[in-house]
Every structure is written in C-alpha cells, then in structure tokens.
Design a protein around this motif. Structure first.
Motif, PDB file in Angstrom:
ATOM      1  N   VAL A 155       0.195  29.140  50.291  1.00 62.61           N
ATOM      2  CA  VAL A 155       0.503  27.961  49.485  1.00 62.61           C
ATOM      3  C   VAL A 155       1.788  27.339  50.008  1.00 62.61           C
ATOM      4  O   VAL A 155       2.821  28.010  50.092  1.00 62.61           O
ATOM      5  CB  VAL A 155       0.670  28.318  47.996  1.00 62.61           C
ATOM      6  N   VAL A 156       1.739  26.083  50.425  1.00 64.73           N
ATOM      7  CA  VAL A 156       2.947  25.368  50.819  1.00 64.73           C
ATOM      8  C   VAL A 156       3.333  24.433  49.677  1.00 64.73           C
ATOM      9  O   VAL A 156       2.481  23.825  49.029  1.00 64.73           O
ATOM     10  CB  VAL A 156       2.751  24.575  52.127  1.00 64.73           C
ATOM     11  N   THR A 157       4.616  24.340  49.427  1.00 61.19           N
ATOM     12  CA  THR A 157       5.099  23.524  48.315  1.00 61.19           C
ATOM     13  C   THR A 157       5.861  22.294  48.788  1.00 61.19           C
ATOM     14  O   THR A 157       5.969  21.317  48.063  1.00 61.19           O
ATOM     15  CB  THR A 157       6.018  24.350  47.402  1.00 61.19           C
ATOM     16  N   ALA A 210      -0.959  10.347  50.936  1.00 55.48           N
ATOM     17  CA  ALA A 210      -0.702  11.788  51.002  1.00 55.48           C
ATOM     18  C   ALA A 210      -2.016  12.509  51.269  1.00 55.48           C
ATOM     19  O   ALA A 210      -2.978  12.352  50.510  1.00 55.48           O
ATOM     20  CB  ALA A 210      -0.076  12.273  49.693  1.00 55.48           C
ATOM     21  N   GLN A 211      -2.028  13.294  52.324  1.00 56.14           N
ATOM     22  CA  GLN A 211      -3.259  13.974  52.707  1.00 56.14           C
ATOM     23  C   GLN A 211      -2.964  15.435  53.037  1.00 56.14           C
ATOM     24  O   GLN A 211      -1.970  15.759  53.684  1.00 56.14           O
ATOM     25  CB  GLN A 211      -3.877  13.304  53.930  1.00 56.14           C
ATOM     26  N   LYS A 212      -3.870  16.314  52.603  1.00 53.32           N
ATOM     27  CA  LYS A 212      -3.791  17.705  53.005  1.00 53.32           C
ATOM     28  C   LYS A 212      -4.311  17.832  54.428  1.00 53.32           C
ATOM     29  O   LYS A 212      -5.357  17.280  54.770  1.00 53.32           O
ATOM     30  CB  LYS A 212      -4.607  18.575  52.054  1.00 53.32           C
ATOM     31  N   LEU A 213      -3.576  18.570  55.235  1.00 52.98           N
ATOM     32  CA  LEU A 213      -3.942  18.773  56.635  1.00 52.98           C
ATOM     33  C   LEU A 213      -3.943  20.267  56.908  1.00 52.98           C
ATOM     34  O   LEU A 213      -2.884  20.889  57.013  1.00 52.98           O
ATOM     35  CB  LEU A 213      -2.951  18.064  57.567  1.00 52.98           C
ATOM     36  N   GLY A 214      -5.124  20.861  56.999  1.00 54.86           N
ATOM     37  CA  GLY A 214      -5.198  22.301  57.148  1.00 54.86           C
ATOM     38  C   GLY A 214      -4.570  22.980  55.946  1.00 54.86           C
ATOM     39  O   GLY A 214      -4.910  22.694  54.801  1.00 54.86           O
ATOM     40  N   GLY A 215      -3.634  23.887  56.209  1.00 56.38           N
ATOM     41  CA  GLY A 215      -2.939  24.544  55.112  1.00 56.38           C
ATOM     42  C   GLY A 215      -1.721  23.804  54.631  1.00 56.38           C
ATOM     43  O   GLY A 215      -1.034  24.258  53.706  1.00 56.38           O
ATOM     44  N   ALA A 235       3.885  22.329  56.859  1.00 60.85           N
ATOM     45  CA  ALA A 235       2.846  23.177  57.451  1.00 60.85           C
ATOM     46  C   ALA A 235       3.234  24.641  57.303  1.00 60.85           C
ATOM     47  O   ALA A 235       4.411  24.994  57.416  1.00 60.85           O
ATOM     48  CB  ALA A 235       2.651  22.836  58.922  1.00 60.85           C
ATOM     49  N   PRO A 236       2.256  25.516  57.049  1.00 59.04           N
ATOM     50  CA  PRO A 236       2.560  26.947  56.954  1.00 59.04           C
ATOM     51  C   PRO A 236       2.735  27.563  58.342  1.00 59.04           C
ATOM     52  O   PRO A 236       1.971  27.283  59.266  1.00 59.04           O
ATOM     53  CB  PRO A 236       1.329  27.517  56.249  1.00 59.04           C
TER      54      PRO A 236
END
Length: 671
Positions: free
Chosen positions: A33-35, A189-194, A237-238
């Motif tokens: 989980v990235v915050t 805002a977009q999720k990219l991978g993790g 990014a994680p």
C-alpha cells in the motif's frame, strides 16, 4: 462538516497498540500500500498546540485561496492583510502568535515535507499552492526542533497533497466572478501499477480592483490585475512492501500590477524533490529538493508617476534535504534522529532612474549565500496516561559571499560593501508533557527555543514602497526564540472538541524594519519582541451541521533599549492583538455543502511608530456546492459579503485597500 478531532494521549496509544492486530492475516500475502505521505506524526504532536484542517474545510473557502484557509487558525497571519492576488509577493511572509516585525516568514511551511519558502526573500509563494490538490493541513505552534527546525521560529505548517483516493480519476472546475475574472483548475489522478501519479494545474487571471480609495485615485491609478498559473506532477511508487518512492516537479508564474500603471511585478519558480519513505521496523524518511526562483518589480513614483526603480532580476536557488530515522525501541517509546541541510543563494540586479529626466542614475547588484546544517534528536515516552517528550537540535549556520555594489551609468563605482563571511553553532531544544487527566481531557505543558537565519533579502536588498525607503543590513544576527505554553484539550464526545492554550514567547534579536526618519527605515535587530497570549479552538457537530471557531489574543511588545529605546513598549508593526474566526457549515445530503465564515481582525499599526493605524475589519465569506448529477456540481462563493473596508496599508494617510465584495459562480466536474 467532517471535523478533525485532536487525539488525546490515551486514544493515540490505544490506536498504536491495536492497529497491528487488525492488520494481521495469516492466510494472505502482505499487501503493498502506497500512501504518498510521510511517516506517521510523532507522538510528541499531542504535547504542543496543534490544529488540523480537513479537506472539506480546505476546498470550501470563500476565496479559494490557501491563505484564506489558513486564516481560520488562531494566531496565523500574513505580514499584510492583502491576499495573494493584490499584494506584492515579497509581503507574503507568514507567522504565528504575532511573532513578526517584517515580511519574512517566521513559520516553517512544508509541502509533503519540503520547505517552500523563497530562497532569497523568505516569503511563501501562496499563489503556487492550489487548495484543491491538498488533503490535510497540520499547524503546530511554537518552536520546532525536528527536521528543518531552524526555520520553525513561530511554528510549523505542514501541507499534505491528495492522491487518487481523494481526488478521483479526474476533476476540473471553472469559476467566474462579478469582475469577469476567472479561476480554472484541474487534476488527473491515476493508479499506475502499485503506485499512482497526479497531474494538476491552475490558472487565475483578472483585472483586479482598485486598491486606492476613491478620493486618492489619480489618472495613473491602476487596478490590482493578476495573471498566474501553476502546474505540477507528483508520482508515488513502491520499492518494496514497506518502502515507497515519492517524486514531484512543479512550476509557477505570476504577474501582478500594484497601485499604479506600470508598477508590475512577476515571480516564478521551478521546484523538484524526491523522497523515500520506509515504514518497516526501522522507519525512515529521506528527501532531497531543489528550487529555482526569480522575481522582478517596477517601482513607480507616487508623485510624478514615472518609473524610478526597475528591480529587473532576482534569481535565486535553494537546495537541501534531510534524513530522519526512527529505530525500533520499546513499546510506547519513539525516537527520531536525523540531519538536514539547506542552502540559499541569490542576487539582486536593479536599475534606478531619475523621476525628472527618466535617465538611468545607478545600477546595483547585491547577494550572497546562506546555509544551515542541522542535527536533531527527539525522544517520546508513553507511560500510562502520561506522554513525555524532549528534543534537541544543533545547527551550524553560515552567511558568506555577501556583497552590495552600486555603479554610475558609466560604470564608475558609487559604493561597495563586501560583508565578511561568518559562521556559528547554535543549540535549540524543546520539551513537554501531557497527561490524560480524565475521560476526554488532556492537560499539556511545553517549553522550547528556536532559531532563524536572516534571509538574503534582509541582509543585502534595500527596497522602496514609495516614498518610504527601507535599507538592508549585512550585519544582522540570527533571531532566537524562547517560549513556553500551557493548555488543555477536552473532547467529551465525538461531537465536541475544545482546546485552549496560554503562551509566553520571546524572540531575541528580532529583525524588524526600524524607522530612522519619516521616509527612511532600516532592517535592524531589536533586543527582543515579547508575545504573551491565549489561543483557542472549538469544534461542534450537530448531525449535518458543524461549527469550527478559533480566536487568538496576543499582547505583543517591542523590548527596546539604547538605539531602540524609543520603541520600547510599542507593538510590532502589522500585528493585531485580537483575531477570531468561525465557520458554520451544513451538509444536508451527499455532495451538498453550504458554509459561511465570519472573521474579525482588530486594528494594528502600519509601522513601529504607532502613528498610522489599520482599522479593525470584520468580514463574511460564503461557500455553496450543490450537485446537479453524480459528476457535476454548481459552485458559488462570495468574499467580503458586507463589503467591509479592509485597510492593508496606511503610509502617512496614503491608503491601500483589500478585496471588496466579490461573488463567484461556476461548475465543478469530477470523474
């Protein structure tokens, strides 16, 4: 309104103990989980006078400006009452608890952990911060000893950016006011991978209003026109299950016209930062940043209405970083240890012209380099209902390569100053404790010291607010803070929260614009500025209705002696003794919000002579958001509904005014 409540010592300890148990799941793989945030707030936060502003309050101010949002915090103030559309950017210093004296910021302002003050001037580029892109604001009053604590003389303001969970996939808004000015903003805002990425931007433009009163206008009087834009890209990014990488690049540019035709200013900036946050057993927060800024400004004579000074170029660069480590120790015991570094360099380039012939009379250059290397250690202990904390900083400060040089049009030398390099070590500390005295009631006490270097602007750059000239002073010493506070936080239920703090702060060697002659001032170290006062906040919730209120009363005086004995007992310039704000909000259904903010600021003096008064002002701002569909909402805002006369400058009767009644109407789209 979704009010944020202050955590008492017992509730925070309980949260820390129970959270790991909830997260355990023996049958599943660890979830990454990235915050996009830093480490959790230190336990010591509950010991100091702290206020949090949630997103609902951030995005529903009457003006849509970040300074308007922050003005709801007791004790917050800018040097002048003007907002970031109608003031000179160099007057946008922010402070807390009436610890001022000139326009440099005494409060440390961080955006996602990065200091954002201008490297040369020390002001905050308020127009570069769009409230729509923020998720949370935390304001801690009092001297700081943690990361970048050398700038936290009056307190720390932490701005946290929003991610996809808050912004959605995309959002955009367009508003127009009754002067045909516009405000356009948007974010994707977009999720990219993790991880995720956020691209945001904002453009504000308008003809502005006349800052001069009707009876003081002349043919050369101009509206406070403004045209500004800002864009930013932030990615997260994680790197592993408990380590994430955060990166940001941003740019802004703003032009303004102040008071007279041709009195144009512009400031611009490009910032970049990278941050790595680890949330494992050994928690850490490491970041590095760079800032490139520039400022230019034209001074127009207020008697002949021609150019007399062209501050054509003020390039500056700021860079720095920090490493903070939180090693695993005993339960209920937190340690923060680390180092930070900041460096600022810049140069003034300006030309002076004759008001009678228009010919160039003198060219000037001035600048230097300031740097600060700090080491900090903070230790927090939780012992039953008691939390104790202590922090220590050691700072090595350097002021070097300072100069001022003036030449005639033919290149011959008029004057030159080469300031000697100097350096120093300084130690600052803070300590305090809180006790959970009864159900929902915490008592707290704290004491602290602090440090602030003079800015390059204060050391080397003279300036003119015609006809008043303010001289620089290359011999300025560091400001030092000593203070203590006592307070309590009472939260008998989720619907009621009350906080009250009494404080006594003293800034030694306070830098102020000291009056030498009627139209001549110089930056000097005063022996001290003393500030004692009370600040309070109240949050109430009644179903769909909420009330958030704050007030601050401060008795601030100059401690003068020898050369400044005439100022002894006078109030510092631009500091009111009383300020209060109250926001009443109603959210009757999903997506609907109606809010009104009533704010009062008492009278204050223009300068240290206590002759020219800025009269008290009471304003009402309104906000309304009503959805038309799941994705479209109507937005209406109103500033200064009563059309109160807000005096922002009074120089021997020459007046500048703040924003008049202004009504905005527009649409917001969210996907």
């Amino acid at each position: 309104m979704k009010t944020l409540y202050r955590l008492t010592a017992s509730s925070l300890i309980a949260l820390c103990v129970t959270s790991p148990a909830v997260a355990q799941d023996e049958t599943s793989e660890p979830e990454i989980v990235v915050t996009g945030e830093g480490l959790e707030p230190a336990l010591s936060n509950i010991v100091y006078s702290t206020v949090e502003i949630d997103r609902d309050a951030i995005v529903s101010s009457g003006s849509g400006r970040i300074e308007d949002v922050l003005s709801g915090v007791a004790g917050f103030q800018q040097f002048r009452r003007s907002d970031s559309r109608s003031s000179n950017p160099t007057a946008q210093g922010v402070t807390l608890r009436a610890l001022g004296g000139n326009a440099t910021s005494r409060a440390l302002v961080l955006l996602d952990g990065v200091p954002i003050a201008d490297p040369f001037f020390g002001y905050i580029p308020l127009s570069s911060i769009s409230p729509d892109t923020l998720s949370n604001i935390r304001v801690t009053r009092g001297g700081g000893s943690g990361p970048f604590g050398a700038g936290a003389l009056a307190g720390t303001i932490e701005l946290e950016s929003a991610g996809p969970a808050t912004l959605g996939n995309a959002t955009a808004s367009l508003l127009v006011n009754d002067r045909e000015e516009t405000e356009l903003s948007g974010a994707v805002a977009q999720k990219l991978g993790g991880g995720f990425a956020v691209v945001s931007g904002r453009w504000d433009r308008g003809q502005g209003f006349f800052t001069a009163p009707d009876d003081q206008r002349v043919p050369a009087s101009a509206r406070a026109a403004f045209d500004s834009w800002q864009v930013g890209l932030r990615t997260v990014a994680p790197l592993s299950s408990d380590v994430e990488l955060q990166a940001r690049v941003s740019a802004f540019d703003e032009g303004r016209t102040l008071r007279l035709d041709g009195a144009d200013s512009n400031h611009e900036g490009q910032d970049a930062s990278i941050r790595i946050v680890g949330r494992g057993d050994w928690q850490f927060d490491a970041l590095a940043y760079v800032q490139a800024r520039n400022f230019n400004n034209v001074i127009i004579s207020s008697t002949r209405f021609v150019q007399v000074l062209d501050q054509r170029n003020t390039p500056s660069t700021g860079l720095g970083g920090k490493i903070e480590l939180r090693p695993p120790v005993a339960e209920g015991h937190d340690i923060r240890i680390g180092t930070d570094y900041r460096r600022s360099d810049g140069e003034l380039q300006e030309d002076a012209f004759s008001a009678f012939t228009g010919n160039l009379t003198e060219s000037r250059r001035a600048g230097g380099v300031n740097s600060n290397l700090g080491f900090f250690l903070e230790d927090d202990w939780s012992i039953g209902p008691i939390v104790l904390t202590g922090g220590l900083r050691a700072d090595h400060t350097r002021i070097e390569d300072g100069f001022f040089r003036a030449v005639n049009p033919d290149g011959s030398l008029v004057s030159e100053t080469i300031a000697p390099d100097r350096s120093d070590w300084a130690v600052s500390w803070r300590a305090g404790g809180t006790v959970n005295a009864a159900r929902g009631l915490s008592l707290r006490a704290a004491a602290y010291t602090g440090l602030r270097l003079p800015t390059l602007n204060e050391l080397y750059r003279p300036f003119v607010v015609f006809p008043v000239v303010t001289q620089a002073n290359a011999e300025l010493e560091n400001e030092r803070l000593e203070g203590f506070e006592l307070g309590f936080d009472w939260q008998p239920s989720r619907d009621v929260a009350l906080s009250l703090t009494a404080f006594d702060n003293r800034v030694k060697d306070a830098i102020a614009n000291v009056t030498l002659q009627p139209n001549l001032r110089q930056r000097q170290n005063l022996p001290a500025i003393d500030a004692q006062g009370i600040e309070g906040t109240l949050a109430l919730a009644f179903g769909t209705v909420s009330l958030d209120a704050s007030l601050a009363y401060t008795d601030a005086t100059i401690d003068g002696e020898e050369a400044s004995i005439a100022l002894d007992g006078n109030r510092p310039p631009q500091t009111p003794d009383f300020a209060a704000s109250a926001t009443l909000a109603w959210e009757p259904s999903q997506g609907v919000r109606l809010a009104g903010t009533l704010r009062h600021v008492s009278s204050q003096f223009e300068d240290d002579q206590e002759t020219d008064i800025l009269s008290a002002a009471t304003t009402l701002n309104l906000f309304a958001q009503v959805p038309l569909s799941d994705n479209v909402s109507i937005i209406a805002r109103a500033e200064n509904v009563f059309d109160e006369t807000i005096v922002t400058r009074n120089s021997n009767g020459a007046i500048d005014l703040g924003v008049p009644r202004t009504v905005w109407f527009g649409v917001q789209i969210g996907l």
